[in-house]
Design an enzyme around this catalytic site. Structure first.
Site, short mmCIF file in Angstrom:
data_model
loop_
_atom_site.label_atom_id
_atom_site.label_comp_id
_atom_site.label_asym_id
_atom_site.label_seq_id
_atom_site.Cartn_x
_atom_site.Cartn_y
_atom_site.Cartn_z
N LYS A 1 5.88 -2.91 3.53
CA LYS A 1 5.47 -3.21 2.16
C LYS A 1 5.80 -4.66 1.83
O LYS A 1 6.83 -5.18 2.24
CB LYS A 1 6.21 -2.29 1.18
CG LYS A 1 5.68 -0.89 1.12
CD LYS A 1 6.41 -0.11 0.04
CE LYS A 1 5.83 1.27 -0.13
NZ LYS A 1 6.54 2.02 -1.17
N HIS B 1 4.37 11.50 5.56
CA HIS B 1 5.58 10.98 4.93
C HIS B 1 6.77 11.92 5.11
O HIS B 1 7.92 11.48 5.08
CB HIS B 1 5.34 10.68 3.45
CG HIS B 1 6.27 9.63 2.92
ND1 HIS B 1 6.15 8.30 3.25
CD2 HIS B 1 7.34 9.72 2.10
CE1 HIS B 1 7.12 7.63 2.64
NE2 HIS B 1 7.84 8.46 1.94
N ARG C 1 8.66 10.78 8.13
CA ARG C 1 9.50 9.62 7.81
C ARG C 1 10.75 10.07 7.05
O ARG C 1 11.85 9.60 7.31
CB ARG C 1 8.69 8.62 6.99
CG ARG C 1 9.48 7.43 6.48
CD ARG C 1 8.55 6.45 5.78
NE ARG C 1 9.22 5.60 4.82
CZ ARG C 1 9.90 4.51 5.12
NH1 ARG C 1 10.02 4.13 6.36
NH2 ARG C 1 10.46 3.79 4.18
N HIS D 1 13.53 -0.74 3.40
CA HIS D 1 13.71 -0.74 1.95
C HIS D 1 14.31 -2.07 1.50
O HIS D 1 15.18 -2.62 2.16
CB HIS D 1 14.64 0.40 1.51
CG HIS D 1 14.01 1.74 1.62
ND1 HIS D 1 14.68 2.84 2.08
CD2 HIS D 1 12.76 2.18 1.32
CE1 HIS D 1 13.88 3.89 2.06
NE2 HIS D 1 12.71 3.51 1.60
N TYR E 1 16.34 7.93 -1.41
CA TYR E 1 15.37 8.49 -0.49
C TYR E 1 15.96 9.61 0.34
O TYR E 1 15.30 10.59 0.67
CB TYR E 1 14.86 7.38 0.43
CG TYR E 1 13.65 7.75 1.23
CD1 TYR E 1 13.76 8.24 2.51
CD2 TYR E 1 12.38 7.61 0.68
CE1 TYR E 1 12.65 8.57 3.25
CE2 TYR E 1 11.27 7.94 1.40
CZ TYR E 1 11.41 8.41 2.68
OH TYR E 1 10.29 8.76 3.41
#
Length: 178
Positions: free
Chosen positions: A63, A133, A136, A159, A168
């Protein structure tokens, strides 16, 4: 407001889901998510040159175009190598994972294509939570349960903030303070 997070898969669900994949491409994709913690977009964005099979690393653009290197499981490295030599269609594309059949053969696998693969295997195995996901998330949860340092976990998962990694993986506030 509590954050709604995906749940990790248990061992039986992981075994069923991974056991249903029939191609080295699909096994490698699932392996990268489960054993290296890659997001779907990161897997689909991999280029052939991003994978260093000999050294056991993958260069990932995450990201915000942030780059990180993550370890590559030896079994997943073998799957990728077999895929490259035996399964991957000939193509001018530098993208690692390509469409294997049909009119789009040789083009990069799309997010919709990846969702279709996982949807098929969720239905086939009866693992309703078998989304990409979730693999993950299972990776992050396994690292936390193994006692991996939170900063290391944050770096491996890509992150920006330690709070993201802590939330998370469902860490308790007391553990985060420690």
């Amino acid at each position: 407001e509590p954050r709604r997070l995906p749940r990790g898969l248990d061992r039986a669900e992981i075994t069923a889901l991974l056991g249903s994949f029939r191609t080295d491409r699909d096994r490698a994709i699932a392996g990268l998510m489960l054993f290296s913690g890659l997001r779907s977009a990161e897997v689909l964005g991999l280029r052939v040159r991003d994978v260093d099979i000999a050294r056991g690393w993958v260069r990932v653009i995450g990201k915000g175009d942030k780059e990180r290197r993550v370890p590559l499981d030896p079994d997943v490295a073998g799957l990728i190598q077999t895929y490259l030599f035996a399964e991957r269609p000939e193509s001018d594309s530098a993208t690692l994972f390509l469409v294997a059949k049909g009119s789009s053969r040789g083009r990069p696998l799309t997010p919709a294509g990846l969702r279709t693969v996982f949807r098929y295997h969720r239905t086939k195995t009866g693992v309703p939570a078998g989304h990409p996901h979730a693999l993950r998330h299972s990776f992050g949860t396994a690292l936390a349960e193994a006692g991996v340092d939170l900063a290391v976990l944050q770096a491996l998962m890509g992150h920006d903030h330690v709070d993201s990694a802590a939330a998370y993986i469902h860490l308790s506030p007391a553990h985060v303070r420690a």
